[in-house]
Design a protein around this motif. Structure first.
Motif, PDB file in Angstrom:
ATOM      1  N   LEU A  77      26.008 -10.547  16.462  1.00  0.00           N
ATOM      2  CA  LEU A  77      26.118  -9.890  17.762  1.00  0.00           C
ATOM      3  C   LEU A  77      26.871  -8.565  17.631  1.00  0.00           C
ATOM      4  O   LEU A  77      26.480  -7.567  18.240  1.00  0.00           O
ATOM      5  N   ASP A  78      27.904  -8.531  16.814  1.00  0.00           N
ATOM      6  CA  ASP A  78      28.630  -7.288  16.577  1.00  0.00           C
ATOM      7  C   ASP A  78      27.686  -6.225  16.003  1.00  0.00           C
ATOM      8  O   ASP A  78      27.696  -5.075  16.459  1.00  0.00           O
ATOM      9  N   ARG A  79      26.878  -6.612  15.053  1.00  0.00           N
ATOM     10  CA  ARG A  79      25.937  -5.667  14.437  1.00  0.00           C
ATOM     11  C   ARG A  79      24.953  -5.132  15.487  1.00  0.00           C
ATOM     12  O   ARG A  79      24.684  -3.931  15.561  1.00  0.00           O
ATOM     13  N   ALA A  80      24.435  -6.024  16.322  1.00  0.00           N
ATOM     14  CA  ALA A  80      23.484  -5.612  17.358  1.00  0.00           C
ATOM     15  C   ALA A  80      24.155  -4.696  18.387  1.00  0.00           C
ATOM     16  O   ALA A  80      23.587  -3.669  18.785  1.00  0.00           O
ATOM     17  N   LEU A  81      25.351  -5.048  18.808  1.00  0.00           N
ATOM     18  CA  LEU A  81      26.073  -4.228  19.784  1.00  0.00           C
ATOM     19  C   LEU A  81      26.468  -2.878  19.203  1.00  0.00           C
ATOM     20  O   LEU A  81      26.456  -1.864  19.909  1.00  0.00           O
ATOM     21  N   SER A  82      26.800  -2.842  17.924  1.00  0.00           N
ATOM     22  CA  SER A  82      27.116  -1.567  17.268  1.00  0.00           C
ATOM     23  C   SER A  82      25.916  -0.640  17.286  1.00  0.00           C
ATOM     24  O   SER A  82      26.050   0.563  17.554  1.00  0.00           O
ATOM     25  N   GLU A 101      38.971  -6.721  30.555  1.00  0.00           N
ATOM     26  CA  GLU A 101      40.435  -6.801  30.524  1.00  0.00           C
ATOM     27  C   GLU A 101      40.985  -5.864  29.460  1.00  0.00           C
ATOM     28  O   GLU A 101      41.987  -5.167  29.691  1.00  0.00           O
ATOM     29  N   ARG A 102      40.338  -5.834  28.313  1.00  0.00           N
ATOM     30  CA  ARG A 102      40.771  -4.941  27.242  1.00  0.00           C
ATOM     31  C   ARG A 102      40.583  -3.477  27.668  1.00  0.00           C
ATOM     32  O   ARG A 102      41.442  -2.634  27.437  1.00  0.00           O
ATOM     33  N   MET A 103      39.453  -3.178  28.288  1.00  0.00           N
ATOM     34  CA  MET A 103      39.206  -1.814  28.746  1.00  0.00           C
ATOM     35  C   MET A 103      40.266  -1.383  29.754  1.00  0.00           C
ATOM     36  O   MET A 103      40.685  -0.228  29.786  1.00  0.00           O
ATOM     37  N   ASP A 104      40.702  -2.316  30.557  1.00  0.00           N
ATOM     38  CA  ASP A 104      41.682  -2.029  31.597  1.00  0.00           C
ATOM     39  C   ASP A 104      43.094  -1.842  31.053  1.00  0.00           C
ATOM     40  O   ASP A 104      43.925  -1.233  31.714  1.00  0.00           O
ATOM     41  N   THR A 105      43.370  -2.368  29.859  1.00  0.00           N
ATOM     42  CA  THR A 105      44.750  -2.373  29.370  1.00  0.00           C
ATOM     43  C   THR A 105      44.996  -1.615  28.070  1.00  0.00           C
ATOM     44  O   THR A 105      46.126  -1.188  27.831  1.00  0.00           O
ATOM     45  N   LEU A 106      44.007  -1.465  27.233  1.00  0.00           N
ATOM     46  CA  LEU A 106      44.221  -0.812  25.935  1.00  0.00           C
ATOM     47  C   LEU A 106      44.301   0.710  26.080  1.00  0.00           C
ATOM     48  O   LEU A 106      43.408   1.323  26.672  1.00  0.00           O
ATOM     49  N   PRO A 107      45.336   1.320  25.524  1.00  0.00           N
ATOM     50  CA  PRO A 107      45.422   2.788  25.567  1.00  0.00           C
ATOM     51  C   PRO A 107      44.202   3.451  24.919  1.00  0.00           C
ATOM     52  O   PRO A 107      43.759   4.504  25.370  1.00  0.00           O
ATOM     53  N   TRP A 165      34.516   1.875  23.274  1.00  0.00           N
ATOM     54  CA  TRP A 165      33.727   0.745  23.776  1.00  0.00           C
ATOM     55  C   TRP A 165      33.702  -0.373  22.735  1.00  0.00           C
ATOM     56  O   TRP A 165      33.902  -1.539  23.067  1.00  0.00           O
ATOM     57  N   MET A 166      33.495  -0.001  21.479  1.00  0.00           N
ATOM     58  CA  MET A 166      33.424  -1.010  20.413  1.00  0.00           C
ATOM     59  C   MET A 166      34.783  -1.656  20.152  1.00  0.00           C
ATOM     60  O   MET A 166      34.840  -2.839  19.819  1.00  0.00           O
ATOM     61  N   ILE A 167      35.873  -0.927  20.304  1.00  0.00           N
ATOM     62  CA  ILE A 167      37.204  -1.538  20.151  1.00  0.00           C
ATOM     63  C   ILE A 167      37.364  -2.663  21.179  1.00  0.00           C
ATOM     64  O   ILE A 167      37.812  -3.765  20.841  1.00  0.00           O
ATOM     65  N   CYS A 168      36.992  -2.384  22.404  1.00  0.00           N
ATOM     66  CA  CYS A 168      37.091  -3.401  23.459  1.00  0.00           C
ATOM     67  C   CYS A 168      36.153  -4.571  23.174  1.00  0.00           C
ATOM     68  O   CYS A 168      36.535  -5.739  23.318  1.00  0.00           O
TER      69      CYS A 168
END
Length: 130
Positions: free
Chosen positions: A116-121, A29-35, A95-98
């Protein structure tokens, strides 16, 4: 984090399948809407449902939940699967902003969210191919 937390998977710590489902839904949803996400949204099909299901299966397994991804798709080979997309710092950051926004909205356990944030980063950094 205590010693007992180490034995518990991130999947369990964040709340299991229900949280993964909400996380991925909010991510797209964020990917679809965030500039700020325009650069990565353009890399995806108009309908995000199929790729959302794939990401849910991948994240479920990657975080220590049931093997839902590899039994269907084999080894993730993420870089190979994404080689046709130019992924640099801007794409990683979008990608990380979303994902960070989705994490904030869906994962209530602050320590698990941070882990999880650290792993995804790390994963996002590794996916850069330019």
């Amino acid at each position: 984090m205590t010693d007992s937390d180490v034995a518990v998977s991130i999947f369990e710590r964040i709340g299991g399948s229900a949280t993964i489902d909400r996380l991925v839904d909010r991510f797209y949803e964020r990917m679809d809407t965030l500039p700020e996400a325009k650069i990565i949204r353009a890399m995806h099909a108009a309908d995000l449902a199929q790729i959302g299901d794939v990401l849910k299966r991948y994240l479920t397994e990657w975080t220590g939940g049931p093997r839902l991804y590899s039994v269907e798709k084999g080894h993730p080979r993420l870089r190979q699967r994404h080689i046709g997309f130019a992924i640099g710092d801007a794409e990683r950051d979008a990608w990380m902003i979303c994902m960070r926004g989705a994490l904030e909205e869906t994962v209530s356990n602050a320590a698990a969210r941070q882990d999880l944030d650290r792993a995804l980063s790390g994963l996002a950094d590794w996916m850069r191919n330019r």
